[in-house]
Design a protein around this motif. Structure first.
Motif, short mmCIF file in Angstrom:
data_model
loop_
_atom_site.label_atom_id
_atom_site.label_comp_id
_atom_site.label_asym_id
_atom_site.label_seq_id
_atom_site.Cartn_x
_atom_site.Cartn_y
_atom_site.Cartn_z
N LEU A 5 0.88 -1.37 0.00
CA LEU A 5 0.10 -0.11 0.10
C LEU A 5 0.92 1.14 -0.06
N ARG A 6 1.96 1.08 0.75
CA ARG A 6 2.72 2.40 0.83
C ARG A 6 3.29 2.70 -0.46
N ALA A 7 3.82 1.70 -1.27
CA ALA A 7 4.49 1.83 -2.38
C ALA A 7 3.46 2.45 -3.62
N ALA A 8 2.23 1.82 -3.55
CA ALA A 8 1.11 2.29 -4.26
C ALA A 8 0.81 3.71 -4.11
N ILE A 9 0.67 4.16 -2.76
CA ILE A 9 0.42 5.62 -2.38
C ILE A 9 1.58 6.46 -2.98
N SER A 10 2.81 5.98 -3.00
CA SER A 10 3.95 6.71 -3.23
C SER A 10 3.86 7.01 -4.96
N SER A 11 3.21 5.99 -5.69
CA SER A 11 3.08 6.22 -7.01
C SER A 11 2.18 7.32 -7.27
N ILE A 12 1.32 7.51 -6.74
CA ILE A 12 0.44 8.74 -6.99
C ILE A 12 1.10 10.00 -6.94
N HIS A 13 1.14 10.70 -7.91
CA HIS A 13 1.53 11.97 -8.03
C HIS A 13 1.32 12.94 -7.04
N ARG A 14 2.45 13.58 -6.31
CA ARG A 14 2.00 14.38 -5.04
C ARG A 14 1.42 15.66 -5.50
N GLY A 15 1.31 15.94 -6.55
CA GLY A 15 0.59 17.08 -7.16
C GLY A 15 -0.94 16.98 -6.67
#
Length: 229
Positions: free
Chosen positions: A114-124
């Protein structure tokens, strides 16, 4: 020679017994998946947000459960930790002990997914959501997590299937499920091969159903099998 001695009648006779105890495996797996996913959900958010102290604690938690054998965790908890605290807390059955360890161990793997998946979403996207007045948690639950769960679906289901297979180890602490039953039935007529083949077929059936469910969910999410955008 092995096939000549293979007793198909014996295997067919014990299949109903295996299916009876498969309910223990399914119940344990379902509860471990539910609890493990719930725990991993909050761990992933805390680690991603880099919450002081807690994020470091959970990183150690993840490292520990991912870096040690499940069998050793089961033994340490059931035969080592529980007896020490048995007079201070309620008595914990072997099934409950297995559920606790399976949930904690699986949550470490799912939290990383889940952490990796969340990190893959652009911070913008987070910044844009906060710019229109959303709080961090509102943006996380309404914008980020729905996308992250789509990305994490294949690896999450791999974790779910691993949980089902890992239940085969809990017979070592006294949980009477399919593996324990296979040992007893195999010993009764010295037909271990037939008993274990029967177990393999039942596990294969359960994990195949999980694989089918995974593919259906991925199709509904607009994803091809195994694809991670």
């Amino acid at each position: 020679m092995i096939l000549v001695n293979f007793d198909f009648e014996f295997m067919i006779r014990i299949i109903p017994i295996m299916l009876k105890y498969s309910t223990v495996t399914i119940r344990l797996s379902f509860l471990a998946i539910l609890l493990g996913f719930t725990i991993s959900f909050f761990i992933a958010i805390i680690v991603y947000a880099k919450v002081p102290i807690l994020s470091k604690v959970f990183k150690v938690y993840i490292s520990f459960f991912r870096g040690t054998p499940l069998m050793a965790q089961l033994f340490c908890f059931y035969f080592g930790i529980l007896p020490v605290f048995s007079k201070l807390v309620l008595k914990v059955s072997s099934f409950q002990a297995a559920l606790i360890i399976l949930s904690l161990a699986s949550s470490a793997y799912m939290a990383e997914s889940l952490r990796a998946a969340i990190s893959s979403i652009h911070r913008g996207q987070m910044e844009a959501a906060q710019s229109i007045g959303m709080t961090y948690m509102q943006a996380m639950f309404r914008i980020i997590l729905p996308q992250a769960i789509k990305v994490a679906t294949p690896t999450l289901f791999s974790s779910f299937i691993n949980i089902i297979k890992d239940t085969s180890l809990v017979f070592a602490i006294g949980v009477k499920e399919m593996m324990a039953t296979a040992q007893l039935e195999g010993a009764s007529g010295y037909r271990y091969l037939e008993a274990y083949v029967c177990v393999l077929l039942v596990y294969w059936g359960i994990t195949s159903i999980m694989g089918f469910v995974q593919r259906r969910i991925e199709v509904r999410l607009g994803k091809s099998v195994g694809e991670i955008n």
